[in-house]
Design a protein around this motif. Structure first.
Motif, PDB file in Angstrom:
ATOM      1  N   LYS A   1       3.548  -6.861 -13.353  1.00 20.82           N
ATOM      2  CA  LYS A   1       2.526  -7.472 -12.507  1.00 20.82           C
ATOM      3  C   LYS A   1       3.177  -7.961 -11.217  1.00 20.82           C
ATOM      4  O   LYS A   1       4.365  -8.302 -11.193  1.00 20.82           O
ATOM      5  CB  LYS A   1       1.857  -8.650 -13.221  1.00 20.82           C
TER       6      LYS A   1
ATOM      7  N   SER B   1       2.176   1.233  -5.646  1.00 23.61           N
ATOM      8  CA  SER B   1       0.969   1.400  -6.460  1.00 23.61           C
ATOM      9  C   SER B   1       1.265   2.166  -7.742  1.00 23.61           C
ATOM     10  O   SER B   1       0.628   1.932  -8.779  1.00 23.61           O
ATOM     11  CB  SER B   1      -0.122   2.110  -5.651  1.00 23.61           C
TER      12      SER B   1
ATOM     13  N   ASP C   1       0.142  -0.265 -10.406  1.00 25.53           N
ATOM     14  CA  ASP C   1      -1.219   0.204 -10.656  1.00 25.53           C
ATOM     15  C   ASP C   1      -2.221  -0.846 -10.159  1.00 25.53           C
ATOM     16  O   ASP C   1      -2.206  -1.214  -8.995  1.00 25.53           O
ATOM     17  CB  ASP C   1      -1.391   0.511 -12.142  1.00 25.53           C
ATOM     18  N   ASP C   2      -3.071  -1.359 -11.056  1.00 22.88           N
ATOM     19  CA  ASP C   2      -4.078  -2.343 -10.642  1.00 22.88           C
ATOM     20  C   ASP C   2      -3.635  -3.771 -10.939  1.00 22.88           C
ATOM     21  O   ASP C   2      -4.451  -4.695 -10.948  1.00 22.88           O
ATOM     22  CB  ASP C   2      -5.411  -2.060 -11.340  1.00 22.88           C
ATOM     23  N   GLN C   3      -2.341  -3.963 -11.153  1.00 24.96           N
ATOM     24  CA  GLN C   3      -1.825  -5.292 -11.500  1.00 24.96           C
ATOM     25  C   GLN C   3      -1.177  -5.977 -10.293  1.00 24.96           C
ATOM     26  O   GLN C   3      -0.154  -6.649 -10.418  1.00 24.96           O
ATOM     27  CB  GLN C   3      -0.825  -5.177 -12.652  1.00 24.96           C
TER      28      GLN C   3
ATOM     29  N   HIS D   1       0.811  -1.215   0.000  1.00 24.77           N
ATOM     30  CA  HIS D   1       0.000   0.000   0.000  1.00 24.77           C
ATOM     31  C   HIS D   1       0.848   1.270   0.000  1.00 24.77           C
ATOM     32  O   HIS D   1       0.300   2.372   0.062  1.00 24.77           O
ATOM     33  CB  HIS D   1      -0.959  -0.005   1.192  1.00 24.77           C
TER      34      HIS D   1
END
Length: 369
Positions: free
Chosen positions: A105, A54, A58-60, A49
């Motif tokens: 990722k 991040s 990102d969202d991977q 976090h």
């Protein structure tokens, strides 16, 4: 991704080591080891976090709990369910999923010891993990109970140190954040001693202290022990369940002498030297092998002095549920009676080593008495 732990103190060095590895190595592979209840998952989530992580992934970021899996088939099933995959050739499709795209990722396999501990099929799990670790742009973090990393994967250097219990300051901060109690409570440090600063133990005892006076908890620990830190039927809500999961692992089951040695070590709060184990456990055919198993499962630790010790909550659980056989207990007591009797030689020349030995063993003698 699960949320960042709301209560998290200390461990800045470990958090930063994880972050630095993920930033500096495109294909970072990190194994987070330690005993049950030491906060491995919380440590990883605190790192993930961080804004620096991040911004890279990102969202991977994929956080997959593995505690429901017991072998490779179960692991593939759990991962496939996480990613919404159904049908045939799931293992190949998972690998293809991670190979697809040009964005970095991060895969987190939490409680990876669950599928890995199956000795008969461990090789399959390690081969699958090795294949995943060879995928470009895929960083991997696994969290595991114990002190042994899976083979076949090139783990990032330097290795992350095994996660240890809190320092006392962080343990106090955690307890007080949960209870909003008095920092000068005369019973606080006694309770933290019972917990041995193990995060799960500190958290669960503090949860009980929200509605029971700390003085009463100190009294109850003497009769109930780790059972008073029970707030449910999951490893994260019950200290007894967390400890029992480690004791029931295949690594312990295949070497029964390990539990026999642990039952003796749990009566010795000051720890022992390895040669002492040979002396007070003569019926154990392979004491070195038993100690190796216990070290590998993070049930026993080597402290800076080289002595072998067991965390206080584990000692309490073992004493209540796996007390040594009468003959083994008598042998242990006889050994320490000899140590105590040697005090009569203090005061004569050349007794310096004896004095130091007695100093290290006084707590053990008192425990046995």
């Amino acid at each position: 991704l699960p949320s960042r732990p709301a209560i998290f103190f200390g461990r800045d060095d470990l958090v930063n080591t994880i972050i630095d590895s993920l930033i500096q190595q495109v294909d970072s592979h990190i194994c987070v080891l330690g005993p049950g209840g030491v906060g491995k998952s919380s440590l990883v989530l605190a790192a993930l976090h961080d804004p620096r992580i991040s911004s890279i992934f990102d969202d991977q970021i994929f956080f997959v709990p593995c505690d429901a899996a017991s072998d490779l088939s179960g692991l593939v099933s759990v991962m496939s369910s996480y990613f919404g995959l159904q049908g045939e050739q799931l293992q190949d499709r998972l690998i293809s999923l991670f190979r697809h795209g040009d964005h970095r990722k991060l895969l987190v396999l939490d409680n990876f010891e669950s599928p890995w501990e199956n000795m008969a099929r461990r090789g399959d799990v390690e081969n699958f993990l090795s294949t995943l670790s060879g995928i470009p742009e895929l960083a991997i973090i696994v969290t595991m109970r114990g002190a042994e990393r899976p083979s076949g994967t090139l783990w990032s250097r330097p290795f992350l140190p095994m996660v240890a219990p809190y320092d006392r300051s962080s343990a106090r901060d955690t307890f007080l954040a949960i209870t909003d109690g008095d920092p000068h409570d005369p019973y606080l440090d006694t309770l933290l001693d019972y917990a041995d600063d193990l995060p799960l133990a500190v958290t669960l005892i503090a949860a009980t202290a929200q509605y029971e006076p700390t003085a009463e908890l100190v009294h109850r620990w003497k009769s109930d022990g780790t059972a008073l830190a029970d707030h449910g039927k999951h490893r994260k809500n019950s200290l007894d369940i967390s400890i029992r999961i480690t004791l029931d692992s295949p690594r312990i089951a295949r070497f029964p002498e390990a539990l026999q040695v642990l039952s003796l070590l749990s009566l010795l709060p000051e720890g022992v030297e390895l040669e002492d184990v040979r002396a007070f456990a003569p019926d154990v055919l392979k004491p070195e092998g038993a100690i190796s198993i216990l070290l590998g499962n993070a049930l026993v630790f080597r402290v800076s002095s080289g002595r072998l010790k067991v965390l206080a909550p584990v000692r309490n659980f073992i004493e209540r549920h796996h007390f040594p056989a009468p003959s083994a207990f008598q042998t242990l007591c006889s050994r320490y009676a000899e140590v105590a009797a040697s005090a009569s030689r203090i005061g004569f020349s050349g007794c310096g080593p004896l004095y130091r030995k007695l100093g290290m063993e006084l707590g053990n003698i008192e425990s046995l008495l």
